[in-house]
Design an enzyme around this catalytic site. Sequence first.
Site, PDB file in Angstrom:
ATOM      1  CG  ASP A 429     -54.031 -16.557   5.246  1.00  0.00           C
ATOM      2  OD1 ASP A 429     -54.290 -15.964   6.306  1.00  0.00           O
ATOM      3  OD2 ASP A 429     -54.717 -17.491   4.804  1.00  0.00           O
ATOM      4  CD  GLU A 432     -52.271 -14.415  11.854  1.00  0.00           C
ATOM      5  OE1 GLU A 432     -53.006 -13.810  11.065  1.00  0.00           O
ATOM      6  OE2 GLU A 432     -51.915 -15.614  11.681  1.00  0.00           O
ATOM      7  CG  ASP A 495     -59.904 -17.932   9.264  1.00  0.00           C
ATOM      8  OD1 ASP A 495     -59.899 -17.285   8.195  1.00  0.00           O
ATOM      9  OD2 ASP A 495     -59.024 -18.758   9.565  1.00  0.00           O
TER      10      ASP A 495
END
Length: 774
Positions: A429, A432, A495
């Site tokens: 995960d 970024e 998401d």
Amino acid sequence: MKFTDGYWGMRPGVQALHPAQAYDVQAGTESGDASLTVYAPTRRIRHRGDTLNRPMATIRLFSPAPGVVGVRLTHHAGGRERPPHFALPGAGAADGKDRASIRVDDDVAELTSGSLTARVHRGDTWRLDFVATDRATGQERVLTSSGPKSMGFMTMPDGGHHVVERLDLNPGDAVYGLGERFGPLVKNGQVVDIWNNDGGTATEQAYKNVPFYLTNAGYGVFVNHPGLVSFEVASEIVAGTQFSVQDQELEYYVIHGPSPKEILTRYTALTGRPARVPAWSYGLWLSTSFTTDYDEATVTSFVEGMAERDIPLSVFHFDCFWMREFNWCDFEWDPRTFPDPPGMLKRLKGRGLNICVWINPYIAQRSPLFAEGKARGYLVRRPDGSVWQWDMWQAGMALVDFTNPRAREWFAGHLRRLLQMGVDAFKTDFGERVPTDVVWHDDADPQRMHNYYTHLYNETVFDVLREHKGDDGSVVFARSATAGGQQFPVHWGGDCDSTFASMAESLRGGLSLAMSGFGFWSHDIGGFENIPDPVVFKRWCAFGLLSSHSRLHGSGSYRVPWEFDDEAVDILRTFTKLKMRLMPYLSAAAREAYGDGVPVMRPMALEFPEDRATTHLELQYMLGDRLLVAPVMSASGEVSYYLPSGTWTSLLDGGTFDGGRWLTETHSIGSLPLLVRPDTVLPLGAVDARPDYDYADGLTLHLYQLADGHDSTLTIPDAEGAGHSTFHVARRGSSVIVRAVFAGRFPAAWSATVAGTDLVAEAPAGTTELTVTV
């Protein structure tokens, strides 16, 4: 970034310099191949005095691979070159007939690589054409051009220096790609900044930014710059695609096809092909979800609940809270809820499950690893030498410096311990939100590292998996990426909300990523944020199980189907079992992904480029090259979709439909348009309980609308990747002859049916040929 004020003017304070003519050309070699260097002053040279006080562009043309031409545009070449740089495993000198060639005369200077030629005109006006030569006829066609005032150098009011290029778009040219983008699939009219962000799926931001675009005009363009690249796609100047970087140099590659698939094949040969993922990864993944409460008893109840309801489950995923809060990441199971991790994993794996756990590249201040990483120099630092920290996500968290080989090994060591415990995969995960006010171990440029960080992160994790699992057993579940990240599959869509609108956003993002060279993709079934309406969840189940990879995951609620209703259980069971039976077909489609760079899930325009009605289609797709999927995204069940020409057959009910037109239908909650392309041999396996089995044993070949004269060979890899069986199918009049060559032992049985109807012929063990009557 926009520089102009309308067609004639510049924005206040912007100063522009453009090559005015190809004043001098020199031939040379680069990496063993021919190259051209063009010196192009920014004003026409009419006498010697014009050579003074005049900037000049240096333009180098070269070929990193057959059918690819590189252009390097430089203003000042004296800058200090700093990493990172995209790794281009496919770049290098070609051999023999594939070597680039050059031709220079008084009118033009040309560099030719394969069927692509870069042609510089040597008159009084600057022009660089990219010309394709038809392999059959020898006819030339200009694909795109850089004309007057297209390339150049821009000085901004603040003194910033940008290098810009603009390549022409002809009427009807459509632009795709640029990473996983959630807006319209065709990028014409959009402004796209290649800058990774954690922005969800509802904005112009993206987790996976790739400076590569593909057109329906026979070419793609890869900008070889890992930092911020700003694209103006038919937006600032509507007849061109413009791209720019804040730098003194810009390098880009024009990649010839001519078909979209051939463009992706060449692009992925250059930047890296997706790895082969293990067969078990195609099955259904079930997650604990994000912020839910769970322990081994909860997990076991989910696993047993799926088994009791006859829903095949392949992977169980532990999300964030397998570790203790405020400790992410310390790679330690929370002892309050998981007192016996090895025993628990052994018990789960005894049920035939593979195990995935969540990780991220951040080290919270409370984690015992923080002090260790700080002392050893494994954490990213600020210019003053202090560790970079903030409180977003985890209190006082720092960032692992993957440019430090020792830090990579330190991080990898903790993953090895989990693999030895019984973990099979990692959900990588984040990656970024990478700061730019920092100093990297290898002196990397912070602007260039922002996007590239995720590449080092996912590469580190994937390499550990490959070391432990081998080339055919490794899979991550990654959120962020940039160019080349397709080598470390699988990627999921980030998401999204739990609505039909977000379902559409997710699909657009996946198809855009497919046009950017990524072969495998997934998404959160039902959506991530909030709790989906049962109708949304059920419709998303069909979409999710007709994707390359399928995961049940959410934010604050469990995503097991019985949390909705019994109908959700039935639908999830139906489509999970269907996907398991489709594994012989899906595994063959996967061979195209890791062998040729063609994605498993494909925009219609990729599969049917000759049908201009497919240009803008973004709410339907091809799963492999033979199955059309149109997810239902309405509460009423109404769906509109386009069928290319021919007679298509519903895989679900056997109905037939004439193509070359739009259809609007209303589908019951357990149905959707899932259509088999005409002239198809579709292999279906005999097992619907798991994805990894002997695909040839009990295989059925379904023959749909085979044309007289049909002649095809179907390759069915075995689940372990050790070999494959082949089936040669030929129709001659009313007879279809099927010849089989099996890998290893003969299967117990295999069979063929016509048009999805009753069994026509069954072959007993040892038979390698049968004839089917149409």
